[in-house]
Design a protein around this motif. Structure first.
Motif, mmCIF file in Angstrom:
data_model
loop_
_atom_site.group_PDB
_atom_site.id
_atom_site.type_symbol
_atom_site.label_atom_id
_atom_site.label_comp_id
_atom_site.label_asym_id
_atom_site.label_seq_id
_atom_site.Cartn_x
_atom_site.Cartn_y
_atom_site.Cartn_z
ATOM 1 N N HIS A 153 1.495 -34.453 -2.599
ATOM 2 C CA HIS A 153 0.041 -34.278 -2.670
ATOM 3 C C HIS A 153 -0.439 -33.030 -1.939
ATOM 4 C CE1 HIS A 153 -0.740 -38.148 -4.611
ATOM 5 N NE2 HIS A 153 0.325 -38.542 -3.935
ATOM 6 N N HIS B 243 1.078 -39.497 -11.234
ATOM 7 C CA HIS B 243 0.743 -38.295 -10.463
ATOM 8 C C HIS B 243 1.486 -37.068 -10.986
ATOM 9 C CE1 HIS B 243 1.126 -35.390 -7.118
ATOM 10 N NE2 HIS B 243 -0.142 -35.681 -6.932
ATOM 11 N N ARG C 281 -0.624 -34.017 -12.339
ATOM 12 C CA ARG C 281 -0.542 -32.776 -11.557
ATOM 13 C C ARG C 281 0.074 -31.657 -12.400
ATOM 14 N NH1 ARG C 281 -0.830 -31.403 -5.349
ATOM 15 N NH2 ARG C 281 -0.051 -29.308 -5.481
ATOM 16 N N ALA D 252 -2.133 -28.547 7.786
ATOM 17 C CA ALA D 252 -3.551 -28.649 7.427
ATOM 18 C C ALA D 252 -3.764 -28.860 5.930
ATOM 19 C CB ALA D 252 -4.304 -27.412 7.901
ATOM 20 N N PHE D 253 -2.837 -28.419 5.102
ATOM 21 C CA PHE D 253 -2.947 -28.671 3.655
ATOM 22 C C PHE D 253 -2.059 -29.840 3.231
ATOM 23 C CE2 PHE D 253 -4.047 -23.994 3.563
ATOM 24 C CZ PHE D 253 -5.350 -24.157 3.112
ATOM 25 N N LEU E 249 -6.293 -37.601 -8.471
ATOM 26 C CA LEU E 249 -4.931 -37.178 -8.140
ATOM 27 C C LEU E 249 -4.508 -37.663 -6.744
ATOM 28 C CD1 LEU E 249 -2.942 -35.431 -9.647
ATOM 29 C CD2 LEU E 249 -3.985 -33.408 -8.633
ATOM 30 N N GLY F 65 -12.945 -29.059 -3.014
ATOM 31 C CA GLY F 65 -12.889 -27.609 -2.965
ATOM 32 C C GLY F 65 -13.986 -26.953 -2.187
ATOM 33 N N THR G 195 -14.256 -28.607 2.559
ATOM 34 C CA THR G 195 -13.105 -28.204 3.362
ATOM 35 C C THR G 195 -13.143 -26.699 3.666
ATOM 36 O OG1 THR G 195 -12.005 -28.007 1.250
ATOM 37 C CG2 THR G 195 -11.455 -29.945 2.568
ATOM 38 N N ARG H 166 -1.437 -43.824 3.549
ATOM 39 C CA ARG H 166 -0.135 -43.963 2.869
ATOM 40 C C ARG H 166 0.288 -45.409 2.984
ATOM 41 N NH1 ARG H 166 -1.595 -38.896 1.826
ATOM 42 N NH2 ARG H 166 0.074 -37.618 1.027
ATOM 43 N N CYS I 239 -2.046 -29.753 -0.888
ATOM 44 C CA CYS I 239 -3.318 -29.285 -1.463
ATOM 45 C C CYS I 239 -3.113 -28.378 -2.687
ATOM 46 C CB CYS I 239 -4.105 -28.540 -0.392
ATOM 47 S SG CYS I 239 -5.653 -27.900 -1.016
ATOM 48 N N SER J 120 -5.281 -37.978 3.259
ATOM 49 C CA SER J 120 -5.975 -38.791 2.256
ATOM 50 C C SER J 120 -6.654 -40.061 2.769
ATOM 51 C CB SER J 120 -4.965 -39.179 1.172
ATOM 52 O OG SER J 120 -5.469 -40.214 0.396
HETATM 53 C C1 HEM Z 1 -9.365 -24.904 3.595
HETATM 54 C C2 HEM Z 1 -9.555 -25.654 2.595
HETATM 55 C C3 HEM Z 1 -8.791 -26.900 2.244
HETATM 56 C C4 HEM Z 1 -8.104 -27.793 3.036
HETATM 57 C C5 HEM Z 1 -7.893 -27.748 4.538
HETATM 58 C C6 HEM Z 1 -7.551 -28.800 2.149
HETATM 59 C C7 HEM Z 1 -6.771 -29.863 2.569
HETATM 60 C C8 HEM Z 1 -6.110 -30.725 1.721
HETATM 61 C C9 HEM Z 1 -5.163 -31.734 2.137
HETATM 62 C C10 HEM Z 1 -4.761 -32.030 3.583
HETATM 63 C C11 HEM Z 1 -4.718 -32.362 1.021
HETATM 64 C C12 HEM Z 1 -3.651 -33.436 0.951
HETATM 65 C C13 HEM Z 1 -4.154 -34.774 1.332
HETATM 66 C C14 HEM Z 1 -3.039 -35.793 1.410
HETATM 67 O O1 HEM Z 1 -1.855 -35.492 1.270
HETATM 68 O O2 HEM Z 1 -3.379 -36.939 1.659
HETATM 69 C C15 HEM Z 1 -5.406 -31.771 -0.113
HETATM 70 C C16 HEM Z 1 -5.233 -32.169 -1.419
HETATM 71 C C17 HEM Z 1 -5.961 -31.640 -2.456
HETATM 72 N N1 HEM Z 1 -6.810 -30.562 -2.414
HETATM 73 FE FE1 HEM Z 1 -7.283 -29.465 -0.808
HETATM 74 N N2 HEM Z 1 -7.926 -28.509 0.872
HETATM 75 C C18 HEM Z 1 -8.671 -27.358 0.874
HETATM 76 C C19 HEM Z 1 -9.211 -26.697 -0.204
HETATM 77 C C20 HEM Z 1 -9.131 -27.132 -1.492
HETATM 78 C C21 HEM Z 1 -9.713 -26.456 -2.628
HETATM 79 C C22 HEM Z 1 -10.471 -25.125 -2.547
HETATM 80 C C23 HEM Z 1 -9.440 -27.225 -3.724
HETATM 81 C C24 HEM Z 1 -9.805 -27.016 -5.180
HETATM 82 C C25 HEM Z 1 -10.571 -26.111 -5.652
HETATM 83 C C26 HEM Z 1 -8.669 -28.360 -3.272
HETATM 84 C C27 HEM Z 1 -8.195 -29.376 -4.081
HETATM 85 C C28 HEM Z 1 -7.315 -30.350 -3.680
HETATM 86 C C29 HEM Z 1 -6.754 -31.345 -4.587
HETATM 87 C C30 HEM Z 1 -7.053 -31.480 -6.075
HETATM 88 C C31 HEM Z 1 -5.906 -32.152 -3.822
HETATM 89 C C32 HEM Z 1 -5.098 -33.362 -4.305
HETATM 90 C C33 HEM Z 1 -3.681 -32.960 -4.635
HETATM 91 C C34 HEM Z 1 -2.804 -34.145 -5.013
HETATM 92 O O3 HEM Z 1 -3.124 -35.282 -4.659
HETATM 93 O O4 HEM Z 1 -1.783 -33.913 -5.686
HETATM 94 N N3 HEM Z 1 -8.494 -28.274 -1.920
HETATM 95 N N4 HEM Z 1 -6.235 -30.769 0.341
#
Ligand code: HEM
Length: 410
Positions: free
Chosen positions: A356, A98, A102, A350-351, A90, A246, A249, A300, A358, A296
């Motif tokens: 995309h 996407h 998604r 942070a997310f 993803l 998951g 992080t 980009r 999180c 990511s």
């Molecule tokens: C504190 C914990 C976490 C942080 C700081 C975090 C951070 C991030 C960030 C910054 C992105 C976006 C990256 C981008 O735009 O380039 C992302 C995407 C994602 N994260 Fe997290 N994450 C965390 C926990 C989790 C958990 C627990 C899961 C799943 C169980 C998860 C699954 C995903 C997935 C699947 C994406 C991709 C979404 C997409 O591309 O549409 N993350 N995360």
């Protein structure tokens, strides 16, 4: 307020430098102030200001799929399993694929399913704490921050908890390549881990097809929209991504939160005493030292020339977004280098943000909100053993290497 890094020259910045990786904050300050659109020969264009990063994350002219000829160059040196993960995850696909993937994943990854994990996470941390509470000391990473998130995702996918260290090792081998610059020497080891990980995910899918359950994988198998379902490669890449994204992080978030709070005993005392401050405290940890300092791994890519702060970024140029720097931008936050669990509003990156953003943020938050106060309440007077923190030597991931604490018990 004087920003750190006033004397640093962006031309001297080396993203591999261990000193930078240990403490990137002064360099972030120098980049934001002196070169907010900085071209680095090895990693591309680097953005460091909140406003620019926020805009790029929401701008549909920027994609995440690596364009040709970079794609071919990387694929030539990468094992097929790594290519599969990078082409179907993803995180590395653009609309319309996407949007479709998604949407399908969101059907299975529901708030109800995540909230359903809360009692499980509470029980996990209780069991762990009961096992260590009489010890004179323990390492937060070993005992708490690694095990809890991996147990939570194994629960979500209903895979045996006894596989947790296997999953942990595969994750580390695969994500180690995703440094800036890329750690291409680590590709063969990552390829072996990806082969094993994909075979493992494949067995899970076959098993759930035969015997569906109430878990996320069974949910992904039946998710359907407009007659479309996830392909097998998408499904495998998704399972691996959930396990990868998951756990490490969230391990960072839990351990960094405990380190920051133990370093600010007055704020730790408030978290112990007053559950209502916990959610905002977790948001402030995410802002102050978020687990992912850079968006990511692939960056980009603009699909057409785009001007940012007067610099035109051409298609085919990777753009790196320093989330950790955005979250310390003084144009966005008053006194950004002060850790304050009462800060509002926080609206950190942070997310990520945009398409995309999180997918697992609710789960990461839930785990930290349950675990951090539980640890602080069980140990009313713990002390940090090391004078300074030891961070993993990474640019992309902000994670303590160890966090030994003394419990004060004999
Ligand atoms: C504190 C914990 C976490 C942080 C700081 C975090 C951070 C991030 C960030 C910054 C992105 C976006 C990256 C981008 O735009 O380039 C992302 C995407 C994602 N994260 Fe997290 N994450 C965390 C926990 C989790 C958990 C627990 C899961 C799943 C169980 C998860 C699954 C995903 C997935 C699947 C994406 C991709 C979404 C997409 O591309 O549409 N993350 N995360």
């Amino acid at each position: 307020m004087d920003e750190p890094g006033r004397d640093l020259d962006p031309a001297d910045w080396d993203p591999r430098d261990p000193v930078f990786r240990h403490d990137p904050i002064p360099w972030y300050g120098a980049l934001r102030r002196k070169a907010p659109v900085f071209g680095h020969q090895d990693i591309g264009i680097v953005l460091s200001r909140y406003e620019d990063i926020d805009r790029v994350l929401r701008d549909r002219r920027f994609g995440v799929a690596t364009p040709s000829p970079w794609r071919e160059v990387l694929a030539a040196g990468a094992p097929p399993s790594m290519v599969l993960l990078s082409e179907h995850s993803l995180l590395f696909i653009d609309p319309p694929a996407h949007t479709r993937v998604r949407g399908l994943v969101a059907q299975a990854f529901t708030p109800r399913r995540i909230e359903g994990l809360r009692p499980r996470v509470e029980a996990m941390i209780d069991t762990i704490l009961a096992g260590i509470e009489d010890r004179p000391g323990f390492d937060v990473l070993e005992e708490i921050a690694w095990p809890v998130p991996i147990l939570a995702v194994t629960d979500l996918l209903d895979v045996p908890a006894t596989d947790q260290w296997l999953l942990h090792e595969w994750t580390h081998a695969i994500t180690a390549v995703d440094e800036l610059p890329l750690e291409l020497d680590l590709l063969p080891a990552a390829g072996i881990a990806a082969d094993e990980f994909l075979a493992y995910a494949g067995d899970l899918v076959d098993e759930r097809r035969r015997t569906p359950g109430d878990d996320l994988i069974s949910g992904l198998l039946v998710a359907e929209e407009d007659g479309e379902q996830l392909t097998r490669d998408e499904l495998l890449a998704m399972i691996v991504l959930i396990l990868l994204a998951g756990h490490d992080t969230t391990a960072s978030l839990i351990s960094t939160a405990l380190w920051l709070l133990l370093s600010h005993p007055d704020q730790a005392a408030e978290v112990r005493r007053d559950p209502s401050v916990v959610p905002n405290a977790v948001e402030e940890v995410l802002r102050y030292l978020g687990p992912l300092q850079v968006a990511s791994g692939g960056g980009r890519w603009p699909s057409e020339p785009v001007s940012i702060e007067g610099t035109v970024i051409e298609p085919g140029t990777p753009v790196r977004l320093l989330l950790g720097s955005a979250n310390r931008d003084p144009d966005q936050y008053q006194d950004p280098d002060r850790f304050d669990i009462h800060r509002t509003p926080i609206r950190h990156l942070a997310f990520g943000r945009g398409l995309h953003v999180c997918l697992g943020s609710a789960l990461g938050r839930l785990e930290a909100q349950v675990v951090v106060p539980a640890v602080l309440r069980r140990f009313p007077d713990p002390a940090l053993v090391d004078d300074g923190p030891t961070w993993r030597p990474s640019f992309v991931v902000r994670q303590l290497a160890t966090l030994p604490v003394a419990t004060g018990r004999a």
